[in-house]
Write an enzyme that holds these catalytic residues in place. Structure first.
Site, PDB file in Angstrom:
ATOM      1  N   LEU A 127      -2.435 -11.760  -7.208  1.00 30.97           N
ATOM      2  CA  LEU A 127      -0.744 -11.996  -7.916  1.00 30.97           C
ATOM      3  C   LEU A 127      -1.252 -11.348  -9.335  1.00 30.97           C
ATOM      4  CD1 LEU A 127      -0.313 -15.999  -7.110  1.00 30.97           C
ATOM      5  CD2 LEU A 127       0.280 -14.177  -6.374  1.00 30.97           C
ATOM      6  N   SER A 128      -2.120 -10.616  -9.680  1.00 35.41           N
ATOM      7  CA  SER A 128      -1.497  -9.821 -10.505  1.00 35.41           C
ATOM      8  C   SER A 128      -2.465  -9.994 -11.763  1.00 35.41           C
ATOM      9  CB  SER A 128      -0.865  -9.065 -10.749  1.00 35.41           C
ATOM     10  OG  SER A 128      -0.738  -7.841  -9.682  1.00 35.41           O
ATOM     11  N   SER A 129      -3.336 -11.238 -12.020  1.00 34.65           N
ATOM     12  CA  SER A 129      -3.113 -11.080 -13.479  1.00 34.65           C
ATOM     13  C   SER A 129      -3.927 -10.632 -14.383  1.00 34.65           C
ATOM     14  CB  SER A 129      -4.304 -12.561 -13.050  1.00 34.65           C
ATOM     15  OG  SER A 129      -5.625 -12.836 -12.616  1.00 34.65           O
ATOM     16  N   SER A 130      -4.248  -9.218 -13.961  1.00 33.89           N
ATOM     17  CA  SER A 130      -5.065  -8.277 -14.115  1.00 33.89           C
ATOM     18  C   SER A 130      -4.010  -7.545 -14.973  1.00 33.89           C
ATOM     19  CB  SER A 130      -6.433  -7.563 -13.858  1.00 33.89           C
ATOM     20  OG  SER A 130      -5.671  -6.710 -12.429  1.00 33.89           O
TER      21      SER A 130
ATOM     22  N   HIS B  41       0.707  -1.206  -0.230  1.00 36.48           N
ATOM     23  CA  HIS B  41       0.448   0.119   0.365  1.00 36.48           C
ATOM     24  C   HIS B  41       0.929   1.052   0.412  1.00 36.48           C
ATOM     25  CE1 HIS B  41      -4.041  -1.312   0.416  1.00 36.48           C
ATOM     26  NE2 HIS B  41      -3.170  -3.159   0.481  1.00 36.48           N
ATOM     27  N   THR B  42       1.984   1.376  -0.120  1.00 39.36           N
ATOM     28  CA  THR B  42       2.650   2.361  -0.486  1.00 39.36           C
ATOM     29  C   THR B  42       2.789   2.744  -1.719  1.00 39.36           C
ATOM     30  OG1 THR B  42       5.132   0.480  -0.965  1.00 39.36           O
ATOM     31  CG2 THR B  42       5.316   2.170   1.166  1.00 39.36           C
TER      32      THR B  42
ATOM     33  N   GLU C 258      -6.514   0.669 -16.807  1.00 38.76           N
ATOM     34  CA  GLU C 258      -6.750  -0.092 -15.121  1.00 38.76           C
ATOM     35  C   GLU C 258      -7.716   1.019 -14.895  1.00 38.76           C
ATOM     36  OE1 GLU C 258      -5.656  -3.741 -13.892  1.00 38.76           O
ATOM     37  OE2 GLU C 258      -6.662  -3.145 -11.611  1.00 38.76           O
TER      38      GLU C 258
ATOM     39  N   ASP D 269       1.636  -2.913  -9.689  1.00 46.62           N
ATOM     40  CA  ASP D 269       1.822  -4.490 -10.401  1.00 46.62           C
ATOM     41  C   ASP D 269       2.414  -4.399 -12.173  1.00 46.62           C
ATOM     42  OD1 ASP D 269       0.629  -4.782  -8.340  1.00 46.62           O
ATOM     43  OD2 ASP D 269      -1.563  -4.924  -8.837  1.00 46.62           O
TER      44      ASP D 269
HETATM   45  C1  GLA Z   1      -2.715  -3.879  -5.490  1.00 44.59           C
HETATM   46  C2  GLA Z   1      -2.698  -2.391  -5.720  1.00 44.59           C
HETATM   47  C3  GLA Z   1      -1.020  -2.012  -6.348  1.00 44.59           C
HETATM   48  C4  GLA Z   1      -0.885  -1.803  -4.332  1.00 44.59           C
HETATM   49  C5  GLA Z   1      -1.169  -3.172  -3.963  1.00 44.59           C
HETATM   50  C6  GLA Z   1      -1.153  -2.982  -2.382  1.00 44.59           C
HETATM   51  O1  GLA Z   1      -2.219  -4.941  -6.108  1.00 44.59           O
HETATM   52  O2  GLA Z   1      -3.177  -3.114  -7.229  1.00 44.59           O
HETATM   53  O3  GLA Z   1      -1.010  -1.320  -7.042  1.00 44.59           O
HETATM   54  O4  GLA Z   1      -1.360  -0.621  -4.235  1.00 44.59           O
HETATM   55  O5  GLA Z   1      -2.561  -3.498  -3.697  1.00 44.59           O
HETATM   56  O6  GLA Z   1       0.310  -2.604  -1.947  1.00 44.59           O
END
Ligand code: GLA
Length: 448
Positions: free
Chosen positions: A188-191, A98-99, A223, A235
């Protein structure tokens, strides 16, 4: 609700194929990526060239098998060979949670779980995409890009196309097959991998100028503004610029970055709680608002502060009593200490001090649980179970929170214990069978 809180979804996008966009010439902006963090070292990747480092063809045999599979499916569906097969990785964040939207530091890894696209250009401006994982197809015109309310998965590709065209790139139509092994909805950021693979596919096929940093920013914009999720830059950035066997230390304000070598004697292990992240969108936006509120108050005493990234731990200690609302004080404390932990973590990894690194991971988890309040019982149980195992240096929740995965740094010889014991303890406590992935740090998006 303010637009910002909903995600900055642009109300001008029409639903499905209503409206047309202007087209123009290649704008070809370039962006230098010189490194400006402490521990300044020359950044070999930081030259202002468009594609600073050509990623070598991957030796990963899994990718070769995936590539030949997606080629075959392309041939079955469209006939003939694809012009390109592109792979973009999912990611796991080692520390710095969340940084990113507070202009701070993050330390993610691009992993060996990916989205693959096999594609060929068309003579017209139609885009035809078969998503093998959904067993669905879409077709849309590049002259008329709207949101799809039924097949929402295609809004990621539509959003990328929209913003590439908005830059003045005239894209060719596309026949594409998409497949992936990044678990959906597990953090795990599939998008991001879908967006980055789509943008790169067009980059390969249409050969316009766009640096990897610009590509990441464009995908984030797709996004935020097209899909309507108000994420930060982490991501997309690591999916575009990740490096094999390294984590990427990213300054989310300047977008400078530095690869940090991962220790060969340990593995990055992801444990999926299988709890899907229900609250994440609304709570994410609430956290963003609380951080802004903290900045607004701290600015009265520290006028140079633009974002929580600008507040040092010492300044926070001196000024924290000014933050009268406890929740806001807690959110600020997490971000300010987390930024410091990221820089210390990168230094610990470089020094080979895995115990120190693991300790920082554990502290990050506690802070996310107690101050930022984005953990959940499943994540806490999983992280605690991991820490009980000899050879686990540290364990924490990763990603936005409220479910999803933990990440642990595990000595190679302890991986089997981890798989057996963490799974058993977690299942016993929750009744849920977790998924455990030993991840390899891989390169960012590339052609296979
Ligand atoms: C999600 C968001 C990122 C980041 C994280 C928390 O994955 O897509 O941009 O803010 O949460 O670190």
């Amino acid at each position: 609700m303010r637009d910002e809180e909903r995600g900055m979804r642009n109300p001008n996008f029409k639903v499905q194929n209503s409206g047309s966009l202007g087209i123009g010439v290649n704008s070809g902006l370039e962006s230098p990526t010189c490194w400006g963090l402490p521990h300044r070292t020359p950044n070999k990747l930081g030259s202002p060239t468009l594609w600073p480092r050509e990623i070598p063809k991957s030796q990963n045999s899994k990718f070769k098998a995936q590539s030949s599979n997606v080629r075959q499916r392309f041939a079955e569906i469209f006939g003939g060979e694809p012009a390109a097969v592109v792979r973009a990785p999912g990611r796991v964040n080692l520390i710095g949670e969340h940084t990113d939207y507070n202009d701070g530091y993050v330390l993610p890894v691009a992993i060996d779980r990916s989205i693959l696209i096999a594609a060929a250009p068309r003579d017209d401006r139609q885009v035809v995409i078969h998503a093998l994982d959904f067993g669905e197809s879409v077709m849309f015109s590049l002259d008329d890009i709207g949101r799809d309310q039924a097949k929402t998965w295609s809004n990621y590709q539509r959003g990328v196309a929209y913003f590439l065209e908005e830059r003045g790139v005239r894209l060719p139509g596309l026949n594409a097959v998409v497949v992936g092994d990044v678990p959906i909805g597990s953090g795990l950021s599939s998008s991001a991998a879908v967006e980055v693979s789509t943008a790169y596919t067009w980059h390969v096929l249409a050969d316009f100028k766009l640096s990897r940093v610009e590509l990441a920013l464009l995908c984030q914009r797709a996004e935020n503004e097209f899909v309507g999720i108000n994420c930060g830059i982490m991501d997309q950035f690591v999916s575009a610029l990740g490096q094999r066997d390294h984590a990427l230390l990213i300054d989310c304000r300047s977008l400078d970055y530095q690869p940090v070598p991962l220790p060969p004697e340990a593995a990055v292990v992801v444990a999926d709680t299988m709890k899907r992240r229900g609250l994440v969108d609304s709570e994410y936006n609430t956290r963003r608002r609380e951080c802004r509120e903290g900045v607004r108050i701290l600015q009265r005493y520290l006028p140079q502060v633009q974002a929580l990234r600008d507040v040092s731990v010492a300044q926070f200690k001196a000024q924290s009593s000014k933050l009268k609302v406890q929740r806001v004080r807690q959110r600020c404390r997490h971000i300010i200490y987390e930024n410091e932990r990221v820089l210390k973590s990168a230094a610990a990894l470089r020094a080979g001090d895995l115990d120190a690194f693991g300790q920082l991971m554990n502290e990050s988890h506690a802070s996310l649980r107690d101050d930022y309040e984005v953990s959940c019982p499943e994540l806490d149980i999983m992280a605690e179970a991991a820490r009980k195992i000899d050879g686990v240096y540290g364990s924490r929740m990763t990603g936005a929170g409220f479910g999803g995965c933990t990440v642990s740094l595990v000595a190679n010889e302890a991986i089997e214990d981890f798989r057996g014991q963490v799974a058993a303890v977690y299942e016993e406590a929750t009744g849920i069978v977790p998924q455990i992935y030993v991840c390899r740090a891989e390169d960012g998006v590339s052609k296979l």
